[in-house]
Structures are given as C-alpha cells and as structure tokens.
Design a protein around this motif. Structure first.
Motif, PDB file in Angstrom:
ATOM      1  N   LEU A 172       0.831  -1.203   0.000  1.00 13.01           N
ATOM      2  CA  LEU A 172       0.000   0.000   0.000  1.00 13.01           C
ATOM      3  C   LEU A 172       0.865   1.252   0.000  1.00 13.01           C
ATOM      4  O   LEU A 172       0.616   2.203  -0.763  1.00 13.01           O
ATOM      5  CB  LEU A 172      -0.920   0.018   1.220  1.00 13.01           C
ATOM      6  CG  LEU A 172      -1.808   1.267   1.275  1.00 13.01           C
ATOM      7  CD1 LEU A 172      -2.779   1.286   0.104  1.00 13.01           C
ATOM      8  CD2 LEU A 172      -2.554   1.368   2.583  1.00 13.01           C
ATOM      9  N   ARG A 185       1.844   7.393  -6.319  1.00 16.49           N
ATOM     10  CA  ARG A 185       0.888   8.419  -6.696  1.00 16.49           C
ATOM     11  C   ARG A 185       1.213   9.767  -6.062  1.00 16.49           C
ATOM     12  O   ARG A 185       0.545  10.761  -6.321  1.00 16.49           O
ATOM     13  CB  ARG A 185      -0.537   8.022  -6.298  1.00 16.49           C
ATOM     14  CG  ARG A 185      -1.027   6.721  -6.917  1.00 16.49           C
ATOM     15  CD  ARG A 185      -2.503   6.807  -7.207  1.00 16.49           C
ATOM     16  NE  ARG A 185      -2.755   7.798  -8.233  1.00 16.49           N
ATOM     17  CZ  ARG A 185      -2.664   7.572  -9.539  1.00 16.49           C
ATOM     18  NH1 ARG A 185      -2.346   6.386  -9.975  1.00 16.49           N
ATOM     19  NH2 ARG A 185      -2.896   8.544 -10.388  1.00 16.49           N
ATOM     20  N   GLY A 186       2.191   9.789  -5.197  1.00 17.63           N
ATOM     21  CA  GLY A 186       2.569  11.047  -4.569  1.00 17.63           C
ATOM     22  C   GLY A 186       1.574  11.559  -3.555  1.00 17.63           C
ATOM     23  O   GLY A 186       1.484  12.757  -3.302  1.00 17.63           O
ATOM     24  N   TRP A 187       0.827  10.656  -2.967  1.00 16.70           N
ATOM     25  CA  TRP A 187      -0.155  11.096  -1.973  1.00 16.70           C
ATOM     26  C   TRP A 187       0.561  11.506  -0.692  1.00 16.70           C
ATOM     27  O   TRP A 187       1.417  10.790  -0.188  1.00 16.70           O
ATOM     28  CB  TRP A 187      -1.157   9.971  -1.669  1.00 16.70           C
ATOM     29  CG  TRP A 187      -2.127   9.725  -2.785  1.00 16.70           C
ATOM     30  CD1 TRP A 187      -2.267  10.447  -3.930  1.00 16.70           C
ATOM     31  CD2 TRP A 187      -3.092   8.666  -2.862  1.00 16.70           C
ATOM     32  NE1 TRP A 187      -3.250   9.907  -4.708  1.00 16.70           N
ATOM     33  CE2 TRP A 187      -3.780   8.809  -4.078  1.00 16.70           C
ATOM     34  CE3 TRP A 187      -3.451   7.608  -2.011  1.00 16.70           C
ATOM     35  CZ2 TRP A 187      -4.801   7.947  -4.472  1.00 16.70           C
ATOM     36  CZ3 TRP A 187      -4.462   6.744  -2.405  1.00 16.70           C
ATOM     37  CH2 TRP A 187      -5.131   6.915  -3.629  1.00 16.70           C
ATOM     38  N   ARG A 188       0.142  12.652  -0.194  1.00 14.05           N
ATOM     39  CA  ARG A 188       0.664  13.089   1.103  1.00 14.05           C
ATOM     40  C   ARG A 188      -0.431  12.916   2.132  1.00 14.05           C
ATOM     41  O   ARG A 188      -1.480  13.529   2.038  1.00 14.05           O
ATOM     42  CB  ARG A 188       1.092  14.566   1.044  1.00 14.05           C
ATOM     43  CG  ARG A 188       2.123  14.827  -0.036  1.00 14.05           C
ATOM     44  CD  ARG A 188       2.746  16.211   0.114  1.00 14.05           C
ATOM     45  NE  ARG A 188       4.172  16.139  -0.154  1.00 14.05           N
ATOM     46  CZ  ARG A 188       5.107  16.033   0.799  1.00 14.05           C
ATOM     47  NH1 ARG A 188       4.743  16.041   2.069  1.00 14.05           N
ATOM     48  NH2 ARG A 188       6.378  15.956   0.476  1.00 14.05           N
ATOM     49  N   LEU A 189      -0.165  12.092   3.123  1.00 12.63           N
ATOM     50  CA  LEU A 189      -1.206  11.740   4.084  1.00 12.63           C
ATOM     51  C   LEU A 189      -0.748  12.057   5.493  1.00 12.63           C
ATOM     52  O   LEU A 189       0.446  12.142   5.774  1.00 12.63           O
ATOM     53  CB  LEU A 189      -1.525  10.246   3.988  1.00 12.63           C
ATOM     54  CG  LEU A 189      -1.900   9.729   2.590  1.00 12.63           C
ATOM     55  CD1 LEU A 189      -2.018   8.216   2.609  1.00 12.63           C
ATOM     56  CD2 LEU A 189      -3.173  10.379   2.110  1.00 12.63           C
ATOM     57  N   SER A 190      -1.733  12.198   6.373  1.00 14.45           N
ATOM     58  CA  SER A 190      -1.396  12.315   7.785  1.00 14.45           C
ATOM     59  C   SER A 190      -0.843  10.963   8.237  1.00 14.45           C
ATOM     60  O   SER A 190      -1.089   9.942   7.596  1.00 14.45           O
ATOM     61  CB  SER A 190      -2.647  12.669   8.585  1.00 14.45           C
ATOM     62  OG  SER A 190      -3.612  11.656   8.437  1.00 14.45           O
ATOM     63  N   ALA A 241      -6.570   2.727  -7.092  1.00 15.40           N
ATOM     64  CA  ALA A 241      -5.997   3.963  -6.545  1.00 15.40           C
ATOM     65  C   ALA A 241      -6.123   5.094  -7.553  1.00 15.40           C
ATOM     66  O   ALA A 241      -6.458   6.233  -7.196  1.00 15.40           O
ATOM     67  CB  ALA A 241      -4.532   3.735  -6.165  1.00 15.40           C
ATOM     68  N   ALA A 256      -9.652   6.084  -7.599  1.00 15.47           N
ATOM     69  CA  ALA A 256      -9.999   6.771  -6.355  1.00 15.47           C
ATOM     70  C   ALA A 256      -9.550   8.227  -6.395  1.00 15.47           C
ATOM     71  O   ALA A 256     -10.248   9.126  -5.930  1.00 15.47           O
ATOM     72  CB  ALA A 256      -9.352   6.040  -5.176  1.00 15.47           C
ATOM     73  N   GLU A 257      -8.392   8.453  -6.992  1.00 12.07           N
ATOM     74  CA  GLU A 257      -7.902   9.830  -7.047  1.00 12.07           C
ATOM     75  C   GLU A 257      -8.806  10.687  -7.923  1.00 12.07           C
ATOM     76  O   GLU A 257      -9.148  11.821  -7.577  1.00 12.07           O
ATOM     77  CB  GLU A 257      -6.463   9.845  -7.570  1.00 12.07           C
ATOM     78  CG  GLU A 257      -5.818  11.209  -7.454  1.00 12.07           C
ATOM     79  CD  GLU A 257      -4.329  11.152  -7.755  1.00 12.07           C
ATOM     80  OE1 GLU A 257      -3.682  10.151  -7.393  1.00 12.07           O
ATOM     81  OE2 GLU A 257      -3.826  12.108  -8.371  1.00 12.07           O
ATOM     82  N   ARG A 258      -9.185  10.133  -9.061  1.00 11.42           N
ATOM     83  CA  ARG A 258     -10.097  10.841  -9.950  1.00 11.42           C
ATOM     84  C   ARG A 258     -11.399  11.176  -9.220  1.00 11.42           C
ATOM     85  O   ARG A 258     -11.929  12.290  -9.300  1.00 11.42           O
ATOM     86  CB  ARG A 258     -10.389   9.946 -11.139  1.00 11.42           C
ATOM     87  CG  ARG A 258     -10.599  10.649 -12.433  1.00 11.42           C
ATOM     88  CD  ARG A 258     -10.814   9.620 -13.506  1.00 11.42           C
ATOM     89  NE  ARG A 258      -9.643   8.786 -13.742  1.00 11.42           N
ATOM     90  CZ  ARG A 258      -8.742   9.042 -14.682  1.00 11.42           C
ATOM     91  NH1 ARG A 258      -8.878  10.112 -15.451  1.00 11.42           N
ATOM     92  NH2 ARG A 258      -7.713   8.258 -14.861  1.00 11.42           N
ATOM     93  N   ALA A 264     -11.900  11.345  -5.968  1.00 13.11           N
ATOM     94  CA  ALA A 264     -11.684  12.287  -4.875  1.00 13.11           C
ATOM     95  C   ALA A 264     -11.608  13.714  -5.398  1.00 13.11           C
ATOM     96  O   ALA A 264     -12.074  14.655  -4.741  1.00 13.11           O
ATOM     97  CB  ALA A 264     -10.411  11.925  -4.124  1.00 13.11           C
ATOM     98  N   GLU A 265     -11.031  13.871  -6.584  1.00 14.48           N
ATOM     99  CA  GLU A 265     -10.966  15.223  -7.135  1.00 14.48           C
ATOM    100  C   GLU A 265     -12.357  15.750  -7.464  1.00 14.48           C
ATOM    101  O   GLU A 265     -12.671  16.914  -7.189  1.00 14.48           O
ATOM    102  CB  GLU A 265     -10.062  15.246  -8.372  1.00 14.48           C
ATOM    103  CG  GLU A 265      -8.651  15.649  -7.987  1.00 14.48           C
ATOM    104  CD  GLU A 265      -7.621  15.258  -9.023  1.00 14.48           C
ATOM    105  OE1 GLU A 265      -7.997  15.000 -10.174  1.00 14.48           O
ATOM    106  OE2 GLU A 265      -6.427  15.217  -8.660  1.00 14.48           O
TER     107      GLU A 265
END
Lengths: 225, 225
Positions: free
Chosen positions: B109, B116-121, B153, B156-158, B160-161
């Motif tokens: 994961l 994808r370069g996701w920045r998460l807490s 993923a 999901a990004e699409r 979420a936008e």
DNA sequence: GCTATCCGATAGTTTTGCTGTCCACTCTTC
DNA sequence: GAAGAGTGGACAGCAAAACTATCGGATAGC
C-alpha cells in the motif's frame, strides 16, 4: 484433521465453527468411522477462511454469505451471474419507494447508463440501489451532488474492466468463481478506503495545512537582542 | 411544529424520533411554555432527514452517526478533518493484527501511495482498512487480485478530485460540511452500485449471452415444404 | 372543565452473531 | 479393558443494536 485442529489453523473458535456448520456455511466433515467423529480437509480450511473474510472484512451478513456460497457451489450458475449475485445478496431488498424523487433519480441513472452504452439485464438490484442513493442525495443536498454520478460511472467502468481482466485470467473454474466473489466484496472495501486516502491527499493539496506541508519557520531567537 | 407533525413530514415514527432524541442525534425541541411541550423547526426536519439517510441508505450505525454529527456541529473542526472523519467513524477500529501478511500488505500500500505522490497524515484509519483488505485478499486468493489496487488507486484519485470540486463549490460553510458528509457516505454506496452495473455490462460484453445480445434468428417456417 | 394530545422515562421486543453447557460416544494410552 | 481426554450435535443463553410500546403526569384548545 479434527475440529480442534481446524480451529487452530484458521483461528476461528470451535463454537463458531459449529455455528457455521449449523448455518450451512461450512460443509459437514466426513463421518469416517462413527456418527460423532468427523474429519475435515483442506477444502474446509479454504471455505472457513473465505467465510471469515467475507464476514469480518467484507461486512456481509451470515445470510448473505450463505446465499453467495450456495451460488458458487452450484455449477449450474454461470460466472456471469455469480459475479452479479454478490452485492445483490448483500443489499437489503429495500421495498420500492414510489415518490417523484425516485422517478427523477431513475431517469438520471438511465441517462447515464445510456450515455455510457451499458447493456444491462432488466432492472438489476444494483440499479435500484443506485437510484435510492441518487434520490436520497437529492432529498438531502438538493442537486449539489448531481454532477458526481457521471464521474463515478466512468471510474466504475474502468474498475469493472480491471475486475474482469483479473477474474478471467484465472484458469481453474472453481478458483475463478471464488476470486470473483472475493474481488467484488473486498474490492468494494478497498476502493472505499483508497477513496478516503485520496480525498485526504487532494484536500491537503488544495488547503495546505500550515504545520504539515511546509515546516514552520524557526521561532525568533529570544536570546538575540 | 410539534413532534407528531415532525413525524408526519419526515415519515419517521414518533417512537423513533424519541429514540434519536435520547441518543443525541437530534437536538431537543425548544421548550416554549412548559417542560413538556416542545416545538420543532425546519432545522429539525433537515437534521432528521440527514440522520435517516445516513442510517438507511448510508448504512452507518447510530454511534457512527452521533460521532459525525458531533463533528459537523463543532465549528472548530475544519472541513478538511470533517471529510476525513466520516468513514473513520463508520469503520470498526479493528485491533491491529500483526502477522507477516499485514506487513507485506502495508508495504504494498505504501508503495502505491508513494507512487501516486499522496501526502497523508500519519497512519490514518483508512490506511489500516486498506491494509486489512489487501492482507485478506492475499490470504484468500493468493496474489491473483494483487494488480487491482493500482487501478483502484487511480480511480480513487479521480473520484476524490470530483468530490472535492463538488464540495468546495458550496458557499455556505454549514451546508458545505453537510454536503461533504453526504457525498462521502452516500457516494460510497453509489460507487459500489455503479461498479456492479459496470461489471454486468463488461461481463455481458465479453461473454455475450446468446438470448439477450443478439435476438434469435426466426425459427424455420414449418409451413414451407 | 373536558378531552385529545404531548413529552419524557422506562421497559420490552426483535434480530443477529455468536458462546456455553450438556451428554452420549469414541479414541488413545496404559 | 479401564481411564481420561477429546468429539460432535443439540439446545439454551447472551450481548449488542435499533427500535417499539406503555405509562403517568401535564398541557392545549375549545
């Protein structure tokens, strides 16, 4: 193996295994020598693992699990139907409401389906579920969320193609049905979780939280005059 | 309006309204003249509709609804967190399992997130949920479903936008939070239903069912010699 | 004043998913 | 061949969740 070992291997309590046997989620063990000495094999381990996954991770009810297992055990049910059956069994039949909101929602959904060129069986349960959601969104938020459905539909098609690619790559028919089932049920959960992660990322990107994205500048040095 | 009318307008039984009052899902009516004559207003209708939608269509538990309502009523909680909070409250905390499968799933994961370069807490609950699903998929079907996560993923990004676009377009802050909540909870259901429809379409496309896709040729005319 | 309604508290009900107990039997080990 | 642990099946019990039903006192509106 005997029941105690089956319990140890799968991590499921004996009492729960007995419950699943009663409920018909797990076939009885083979009564080898006497009517109270049963033997369990690898297929019981597989089935029990499957049941637990569907219940615990997939969130299906015992009744839904029984329904889908009945379908995948029946060789007369083709793969095409098995894949479809899953969520149908999970969702409640939801007595058809008959208000104008639902009619409008049905119209909108059918427009999307037509636009994407989807060919569907007449009135699948998933269609009802989608209409219910659309009608509820309309009732609660007006048409603020109206634009989402087309985006979701496009994403859903992409996802479904990946699903089918994955499933059809499986050779053994029995394994294929099981893969379809797990992919459908658990895939839904995975997608939901990834959507949440993506939402957090996109949200952080658009509204940069000051403390996380860019580290705070060093505080002014109080020792300096 | 009084409780009976609130019940009639929303279609929720009086006993259930009382239950929601007890559980703190619905604010008490204003006690106008006496301690046993309360008045309810438009905001009660809105709130009650919201609660019912989350419970019936969204499938949230009463406890989860209480949690998210508490968050959206607190003006100190920023939108960014509110959006995130929703599914966290819906999912069970799931005691962290600690087997090698989970470790491998976590690695996979995190690789997707990094790619994808996701920045998460740090360690959001949705991450745990996703890892659980990945580990379970692995346990039940081996790595047959392994390729799906990257496709999901991206989708999901699409999605979420689109979600964020929709939510940020709402002007009024209070309405915006509510829109985010409904969009997150009901959107998940909508997406699941659309995925099912898309699966059916793609499946029918690849394995054309003889009777539906192409109409049968007319039967040979028995009257002809 | 009279009747219908209302509010809030409390207790009861239903469904779901296990869990615990009991008992007759059986397998192993001595 | 006896002891003692283990087994399978039936059945009852239990806890949580989400309502639902009843009751007693108070009030509203005529």
């Amino acid at each position: 193996m005997r029941m105690a070992e089956l319990s140890r291997v799968t991590g499921v309590p004996v009492a729960t295994i007995k419950y699943y046997l009663r409920e018909g989620l797990l076939p009885r063990g083979e009564l080898t020598t006497s009517p109270n000495q049963a033997r369990y094999g690898e297929e019981h381990v597989r089935r029990l693992t499957l049941v637990r996954s569907l219940v615990e991770v997939g969130g299906l009810s015992i009744a839904a699990v029984r329904a889908v297992l009945g379908a995948i055990d029946d060789p007369a049910v083709p793969l095409h139907d098995t894949l479809g059956l899953t969520i149908d069994a999970a969702d409640a039949p939801a007595p058809a409401v008959d208000d104008p909101l639902h009619a409008a929602a049905a119209e909108r959904l059918d427009a999307i389906v037509a636009e994407r060129g989807w060919r569907l069986s007449p009135d699948p349960l998933a269609r009802r579920a989608a209409i219910d959601v659309l009608a509820t969104m309309q009732r609660v938020t007006g048409d603020r969320l109206a634009g989402l459905a087309t985006v979701y539909a496009e994403a859903a098609e992409r996802i479904a193609e990946a699903d089918l690619d994955t499933v059809t790559a499986v050779e053994d028919p029995e394994t294929r049905v099981e893969t379809a089932l797990v992919g459908t049920v658990l895939g839904e959960r995975l997608l939901a979780a990834l959507r949440r992660l993506a939402q957090e990322h996109v949200s952080a990107q658009r509204f940069p939280p000051p403390s996380r994205e860019t580290p705070c500048p060093p505080p002014p040095d109080p020792s300096r005059p």
